[in-house]
Scaffold this motif. Sequence first.
Motif, mmCIF file in Angstrom:
data_model
loop_
_atom_site.group_PDB
_atom_site.id
_atom_site.type_symbol
_atom_site.label_atom_id
_atom_site.label_comp_id
_atom_site.label_asym_id
_atom_site.label_seq_id
_atom_site.Cartn_x
_atom_site.Cartn_y
_atom_site.Cartn_z
ATOM 1 N N PHE A 157 65.035 59.696 98.111
ATOM 2 C CA PHE A 157 63.996 60.514 97.486
ATOM 3 C C PHE A 157 62.624 59.962 97.854
ATOM 4 O O PHE A 157 62.332 58.796 97.602
ATOM 5 N N TYR A 158 61.793 60.816 98.427
ATOM 6 C CA TYR A 158 60.444 60.461 98.844
ATOM 7 C C TYR A 158 59.449 61.220 97.987
ATOM 8 O O TYR A 158 59.689 62.364 97.618
ATOM 9 N N GLY A 159 58.329 60.600 97.712
ATOM 10 C CA GLY A 159 57.281 61.272 96.959
ATOM 11 C C GLY A 159 56.289 60.256 96.441
ATOM 12 O O GLY A 159 56.604 59.077 96.305
ATOM 13 N N SER A 160 55.115 60.731 96.157
ATOM 14 C CA SER A 160 54.073 59.843 95.660
ATOM 15 C C SER A 160 54.401 59.393 94.236
ATOM 16 O O SER A 160 55.297 59.953 93.589
ATOM 17 N N MET A 161 53.669 58.420 93.771
ATOM 18 C CA MET A 161 53.820 57.944 92.393
ATOM 19 C C MET A 161 53.582 59.131 91.459
ATOM 20 O O MET A 161 52.613 59.870 91.619
ATOM 21 N N GLY A 162 54.506 59.354 90.527
ATOM 22 C CA GLY A 162 54.366 60.450 89.574
ATOM 23 C C GLY A 162 54.882 61.794 90.060
ATOM 24 O O GLY A 162 54.777 62.788 89.344
ATOM 25 N N GLY B 89 57.949 62.668 90.428
ATOM 26 C CA GLY B 89 59.136 63.057 89.682
ATOM 27 C C GLY B 89 60.447 62.542 90.232
ATOM 28 O O GLY B 89 61.509 63.033 89.863
ATOM 29 N N LYS B 90 60.405 61.543 91.086
ATOM 30 C CA LYS B 90 61.634 61.012 91.682
ATOM 31 C C LYS B 90 62.624 60.563 90.614
ATOM 32 O O LYS B 90 63.775 61.012 90.599
ATOM 33 N N THR B 91 62.186 59.694 89.714
ATOM 34 C CA THR B 91 63.080 59.169 88.680
ATOM 35 C C THR B 91 63.550 60.282 87.753
ATOM 36 O O THR B 91 64.735 60.341 87.388
ATOM 37 N N THR B 92 62.664 61.171 87.377
ATOM 38 C CA THR B 92 63.015 62.261 86.462
ATOM 39 C C THR B 92 64.073 63.173 87.079
ATOM 40 O O THR B 92 65.038 63.567 86.408
ATOM 41 N N ILE B 93 63.926 63.484 88.346
ATOM 42 C CA ILE B 93 64.898 64.348 89.029
ATOM 43 C C ILE B 93 66.227 63.618 89.191
ATOM 44 O O ILE B 93 67.297 64.182 88.948
ATOM 45 N N ILE B 94 66.182 62.345 89.575
ATOM 46 C CA ILE B 94 67.419 61.564 89.705
ATOM 47 C C ILE B 94 68.124 61.485 88.357
ATOM 48 O O ILE B 94 69.351 61.615 88.283
ATOM 49 N N LYS B 95 67.376 61.299 87.287
ATOM 50 C CA LYS B 95 67.969 61.249 85.950
ATOM 51 C C LYS B 95 68.708 62.546 85.643
ATOM 52 O O LYS B 95 69.854 62.516 85.166
ATOM 53 N N THR C 68 57.009 67.091 96.532
ATOM 54 C CA THR C 68 55.565 67.248 96.416
ATOM 55 C C THR C 68 55.282 68.063 95.161
ATOM 56 O O THR C 68 56.140 68.800 94.678
ATOM 57 N N VAL C 69 54.080 67.901 94.654
ATOM 58 C CA VAL C 69 53.655 68.624 93.458
ATOM 59 C C VAL C 69 52.582 69.608 93.890
ATOM 60 O O VAL C 69 51.587 69.213 94.504
ATOM 61 N N ASP C 70 52.794 70.916 93.596
ATOM 62 C CA ASP C 70 51.792 71.898 93.993
ATOM 63 C C ASP C 70 50.720 72.046 92.912
ATOM 64 O O ASP C 70 50.747 71.347 91.896
ATOM 65 N N ASN C 71 49.805 72.931 93.123
ATOM 66 C CA ASN C 71 48.674 73.116 92.192
ATOM 67 C C ASN C 71 49.100 73.536 90.794
ATOM 68 O O ASN C 71 48.374 73.319 89.830
ATOM 69 N N ASP C 72 50.255 74.166 90.656
ATOM 70 C CA ASP C 72 50.754 74.605 89.354
ATOM 71 C C ASP C 72 51.679 73.574 88.711
ATOM 72 O O ASP C 72 52.390 73.897 87.761
ATOM 73 N N GLU C 73 51.708 72.352 89.269
ATOM 74 C CA GLU C 73 52.573 71.273 88.776
ATOM 75 C C GLU C 73 54.058 71.531 89.039
ATOM 76 O O GLU C 73 54.906 70.856 88.471
ATOM 77 N N LYS C 74 54.373 72.511 89.879
ATOM 78 C CA LYS C 74 55.764 72.728 90.279
ATOM 79 C C LYS C 74 56.158 71.612 91.236
ATOM 80 O O LYS C 74 55.345 71.125 92.013
ATOM 81 N N ARG C 75 57.431 71.236 91.168
ATOM 82 C CA ARG C 75 57.963 70.260 92.125
ATOM 83 C C ARG C 75 58.609 71.037 93.259
ATOM 84 O O ARG C 75 59.492 71.868 93.037
ATOM 85 N N VAL C 76 58.150 70.754 94.470
ATOM 86 C CA VAL C 76 58.707 71.382 95.661
ATOM 87 C C VAL C 76 59.536 70.310 96.365
ATOM 88 O O VAL C 76 59.017 69.266 96.744
ATOM 89 N N LEU C 77 60.836 70.580 96.502
ATOM 90 C CA LEU C 77 61.752 69.623 97.117
ATOM 91 C C LEU C 77 62.168 70.163 98.474
ATOM 92 O O LEU C 77 62.736 71.251 98.577
ATOM 93 N N GLU C 78 61.884 69.390 99.492
ATOM 94 C CA GLU C 78 62.309 69.729 100.854
ATOM 95 C C GLU C 78 63.483 68.824 101.190
ATOM 96 O O GLU C 78 63.343 67.589 101.214
ATOM 97 N N ILE C 79 64.650 69.428 101.434
ATOM 98 C CA ILE C 79 65.866 68.657 101.669
ATOM 99 C C ILE C 79 66.246 68.758 103.143
ATOM 100 O O ILE C 79 66.405 69.836 103.686
#
Length: 137
Positions: free
Chosen positions: A30-35, A37-43, A125-136
Amino acid sequence: MELIIKDKKHLHSGAKKLIEIFGSNRIIAFYGSMGAGKTTIIKAVCEELGALDIISSPTFTLVNEYLTSAGEFIYHIDFYRIKKQEEVFDFGIEEYLSSDNYCFMEWPELVEDILPSNTLRVRITVDNDEKRVLEIT
C-alpha cells in the motif's frame, strides 16, 4: 484497475471489492502519503477477512500478526521506521513474504527492490472531495 472509496461508510464495501481484486494474490503493498488511509483501509480489509484481533498500525512494532476466524494469520508490516534495508532481514521479512498468508505492507517504497514480482500494489490518493482513489496494479 481503480477503486474509489467515497467515505468511511463505504469503507467495508470497498474492502470487500479489494479482496475480490486481490484474487489469489497474498502480498499487497500500500502506497500513499501520510494520512491517505493506508492503515484504515488495511484494517477494513482485515476485518472483512475475519481478523479476530484488534487491528492497529505496526509503526513501532514493525509487524502485527492477526489471527482470523479461519485459523490463518494476516501479517501487517509498516516500513516507515526502517532506516536501512538490511533491517528488514533482521526481523525475517523473507518468512512473512513466503508464508502464503496475506501480507499487507505500508511504506513499501523503502524496500521496493526486495518485494516479490507478484506483489500487488495499491496506490492511494485523496481527491478534493476527500474520496480515496485506489489504483491497483
